[in-house]
Design an enzyme around this catalytic site. Structure first.
Site, PDB file in Angstrom:
ATOM      1  N   ASP A  16     -14.725  95.539  95.136  1.00 53.19           N
ATOM      2  CA  ASP A  16     -15.804  96.433  94.707  1.00 53.19           C
ATOM      3  C   ASP A  16     -17.009  96.124  95.589  1.00 53.19           C
ATOM      4  O   ASP A  16     -17.528  94.995  95.543  1.00 53.19           O
ATOM      5  CB  ASP A  16     -16.109  96.181  93.222  1.00 53.19           C
ATOM      6  CG  ASP A  16     -17.124  97.166  92.674  1.00 53.19           C
ATOM      7  OD1 ASP A  16     -18.009  97.621  93.447  1.00 53.19           O
ATOM      8  OD2 ASP A  16     -17.042  97.486  91.483  1.00 53.19           O
TER       9      ASP A  16
ATOM     10  N   ALA B 296     -17.472 105.178  99.026  1.00 49.98           N
ATOM     11  CA  ALA B 296     -18.723 105.753  98.514  1.00 49.98           C
ATOM     12  C   ALA B 296     -18.456 106.430  97.178  1.00 49.98           C
ATOM     13  O   ALA B 296     -17.308 106.733  96.842  1.00 49.98           O
ATOM     14  CB  ALA B 296     -19.274 106.787  99.505  1.00 49.98           C
TER      15      ALA B 296
ATOM     16  N   TYR C  34     -27.338 112.018  95.999  1.00 50.41           N
ATOM     17  CA  TYR C  34     -26.280 111.576  96.922  1.00 50.41           C
ATOM     18  C   TYR C  34     -26.858 111.396  98.330  1.00 50.41           C
ATOM     19  O   TYR C  34     -26.684 110.346  98.966  1.00 50.41           O
ATOM     20  CB  TYR C  34     -25.147 112.604  96.918  1.00 50.41           C
ATOM     21  CG  TYR C  34     -24.095 112.388  97.982  1.00 50.41           C
ATOM     22  CD1 TYR C  34     -23.207 111.315  97.913  1.00 50.41           C
ATOM     23  CD2 TYR C  34     -23.980 113.274  99.060  1.00 50.41           C
ATOM     24  CE1 TYR C  34     -22.239 111.133  98.897  1.00 50.41           C
ATOM     25  CE2 TYR C  34     -23.013 113.095 100.035  1.00 50.41           C
ATOM     26  CZ  TYR C  34     -22.146 112.026  99.955  1.00 50.41           C
ATOM     27  OH  TYR C  34     -21.191 111.843 100.925  1.00 50.41           O
TER      28      TYR C  34
HETATM   29  N1  LIG Z   1     -15.944 114.419 101.392  1.00 50.10           N
HETATM   30  C1  LIG Z   1     -16.881 114.961 102.133  1.00 50.10           C
HETATM   31  O1  LIG Z   1     -17.032 116.184 102.216  1.00 50.10           O
HETATM   32  C2  LIG Z   1     -17.803 114.075 102.920  1.00 50.10           C
HETATM   33  C3  LIG Z   1     -18.802 114.672 103.715  1.00 50.10           C
HETATM   34  C4  LIG Z   1     -19.663 113.851 104.449  1.00 50.10           C
HETATM   35  C5  LIG Z   1     -19.537 112.474 104.399  1.00 50.10           C
HETATM   36  N2  LIG Z   1     -18.568 111.915 103.614  1.00 50.10           N
HETATM   37  C6  LIG Z   1     -18.485 110.452 103.555  1.00 50.10           C
HETATM   38  O2  LIG Z   1     -17.209 110.083 104.050  1.00 50.10           O
HETATM   39  C7  LIG Z   1     -16.747 108.913 103.371  1.00 50.10           C
HETATM   40  C8  LIG Z   1     -15.356 109.164 102.833  1.00 50.10           C
HETATM   41  O3  LIG Z   1     -15.396 110.240 101.909  1.00 50.10           O
HETATM   42  P1  LIG Z   1     -14.110 110.702 101.082  1.00 50.10           P
HETATM   43  O4  LIG Z   1     -14.253 112.160 100.825  1.00 50.10           O
HETATM   44  O5  LIG Z   1     -12.878 110.158 101.716  1.00 50.10           O
HETATM   45  O6  LIG Z   1     -14.364 109.929  99.710  1.00 50.10           O
HETATM   46  P2  LIG Z   1     -13.416 109.832  98.410  1.00 50.10           P
HETATM   47  O7  LIG Z   1     -12.149 110.577  98.606  1.00 50.10           O
HETATM   48  O8  LIG Z   1     -14.267 110.162  97.229  1.00 50.10           O
HETATM   49  O9  LIG Z   1     -13.048 108.275  98.374  1.00 50.10           O
HETATM   50  C9  LIG Z   1     -14.009 107.341  98.033  1.00 50.10           C
HETATM   51  C10 LIG Z   1     -13.494 105.969  98.370  1.00 50.10           C
HETATM   52  O10 LIG Z   1     -14.523 105.032  98.019  1.00 50.10           O
HETATM   53  C11 LIG Z   1     -13.950 104.015  97.226  1.00 50.10           C
HETATM   54  N3  LIG Z   1     -14.959 103.476  96.314  1.00 50.10           N
HETATM   55  C12 LIG Z   1     -15.697 104.143  95.408  1.00 50.10           C
HETATM   56  N4  LIG Z   1     -16.502 103.258  94.743  1.00 50.10           N
HETATM   57  C13 LIG Z   1     -16.246 102.033  95.278  1.00 50.10           C
HETATM   58  C14 LIG Z   1     -16.735 100.739  95.016  1.00 50.10           C
HETATM   59  N5  LIG Z   1     -17.662 100.502  94.071  1.00 50.10           N
HETATM   60  N6  LIG Z   1     -16.236  99.703  95.722  1.00 50.10           N
HETATM   61  C15 LIG Z   1     -15.295  99.912  96.682  1.00 50.10           C
HETATM   62  N7  LIG Z   1     -14.795 101.105  96.973  1.00 50.10           N
HETATM   63  C16 LIG Z   1     -15.264 102.166  96.274  1.00 50.10           C
HETATM   64  C17 LIG Z   1     -12.808 104.682  96.480  1.00 50.10           C
HETATM   65  O11 LIG Z   1     -11.907 103.669  96.057  1.00 50.10           O
HETATM   66  P3  LIG Z   1     -10.904 103.875  94.775  1.00 50.10           P
HETATM   67  O12 LIG Z   1     -10.303 105.246  94.928  1.00 50.10           O
HETATM   68  O13 LIG Z   1      -9.908 102.776  94.978  1.00 50.10           O
HETATM   69  O14 LIG Z   1     -11.734 103.739  93.553  1.00 50.10           O
HETATM   70  C18 LIG Z   1     -12.234 105.573  97.591  1.00 50.10           C
HETATM   71  O15 LIG Z   1     -11.402 104.818  98.435  1.00 50.10           O
HETATM   72  C19 LIG Z   1     -17.802 108.604 102.321  1.00 50.10           C
HETATM   73  O16 LIG Z   1     -18.672 107.620 102.815  1.00 50.10           O
HETATM   74  C20 LIG Z   1     -18.578 109.896 102.157  1.00 50.10           C
HETATM   75  O17 LIG Z   1     -19.909 109.677 101.754  1.00 50.10           O
HETATM   76  C21 LIG Z   1     -17.705 112.683 102.886  1.00 50.10           C
END
Ligand SMILES: NC(=O)c1ccc[n+]([C@@H]2O[C@H](COP(=O)([O-])OP(=O)(O)OC[C@H]3O[C@@H](n4cnc5c(N)ncnc54)[C@H](OP(=O)(O)O)[C@@H]3O)[C@@H](O)[C@H]2O)c1
Length: 281
Positions: free
Chosen positions: A34, A58, A123
């Protein structure tokens, strides 16, 4: 090289784990470490001794962040600072995933990496605060801003549209927000290259070209040969807790300066549909 990915269980993280074959990669989800807990982050770094770290973990629920703002800052900012501190102590370069939401959405030409930031949502504020912390803590950082991420194996916009299109004759989709769709596979490949080049500073990485959510939905439905009619509508018909930026197109200049170019979002959409049909039972 030994690489550690925080957030390996997420939408992007899973693509990174699949695509990253050239190095020895350890992927962690929140159950493994975490990032809010310093001891857990430090223990993971001590155990695996990575030579490069990617922070894709995140709290990404943009509307949820408005309601749970403490959680948003705990994970997105303080958690990121914990990872940056651990990496700085061990001299491990860190690539941090950030977002188009750090900008105000009022520009009408693509955002450059040095444009002033002015996040309008919790966010966006939590990610902007993380960027500032990382720049302060760790000299060997790469802040990679991306947007509108979609891919197989998780909740994302085209998946929602395709599921709705199975049962609905008409779909209203907003046509007054413009951005860059970004396919997890292409983003993962760009990250792997940025890491191997030892990229530093702030970089924007998205699929090439921009569109509105309506354009994106219409394209996906047409490519999938579905009969549903996609109709343009405006954001005031879909009021949500977090205000969406009207314009968050990210310039590809910083990526080009590093000798990288990503495929167009239309090409990415086609490959997404092909991958989705392979992986959906
Ligand atoms: N999705 C978008 O459209 C978008 C756009 C711009 C930027 N981003 C950025 O790109 C990155 C990846 O996004 P994504 O869409 O792949 O995110 P996601 O599918 O929501 O996955 C989030 C990840 O963060 C982990 N996580 C959440 N809380 C945590 C904690 N307290 N400690 C450790 N791990 C934690 C989750 O782990 P568990 O599942 O194991 O809980 C999961 O692996 C993020 O930084 C996001 O801000 C995303």
């Amino acid at each position: 090289m030994r690489v550690m990915i925080f957030g390996a269980t997420g939408l992007l993280g899973r693509a990174l784990m699949r695509e990253w074959q050239s190095d020895e990669v350890t992927g962690l989800g929140s159950k493994d470490a975490d990032i809010r807990v310093v001891e857990q982050v430090n223990a993971a770094i001590r155990e695996y001794r990575p030579e490069y770290a990617v922070l894709a973990a995140a709290y990404t629920d943009v509307d949820g962040c408005e309601i749970h703002s403490q959680l948003a800052f705990d994970v997105n900012c303080h958690g990121a600072a914990n990872v940056a501190n651990a990496c700085a102590q061990e001299n491990i370069p860190l690539l941090f995933l950030s977002t188009d939401y750090v900008f105000d959405g009022n520009k009408r030409t693509p955002y450059e990496t040095d444009d002033p930031i002015d996040p309008q949502t919790v966010y966006g504020k939590s990610k902007a605060a993380a960027e500032a912390e990382i720049r302060k803590i760790h000299p060997a950082y790469c802040i990679l801003r991306t947007s509108w991420v979609f891919g197989v194996g998780g909740k994302c916009f085209p998946d929602t549209i395709l599921k709705l299109a199975e049962t609905k004759a008409d779909l209203d989709v907003v046509n007054d927000q413009r951005g860059n769709p970004t396919y997890t596979v292409d983003l993962a490949r760009a990250i792997i290259q940025l890491c191997s080049k030892g990229a530093r500073g702030t970089v924007h990485a998205t699929n090439r070209g921009d569109c509105t959510w309506f354009d994106f939905a219409a394209r996906i439905v047409a490519e999938a040969n579905m009969k549903t009619r996609v109709r343009p509508t405006s954001s005031d018909k879909f009021v949500r807790p977090a205000k969406r930026p009207q314009y968050s197109v990210l310039s590809s200049r910083s990526l080009a300066e590093l000798g990288l170019e990503m495929p167009t979002w239309q090409d990415a959409s086609r490959r997404y549909l092909a991958e989705r049909s392979l992986r959906t039972p």
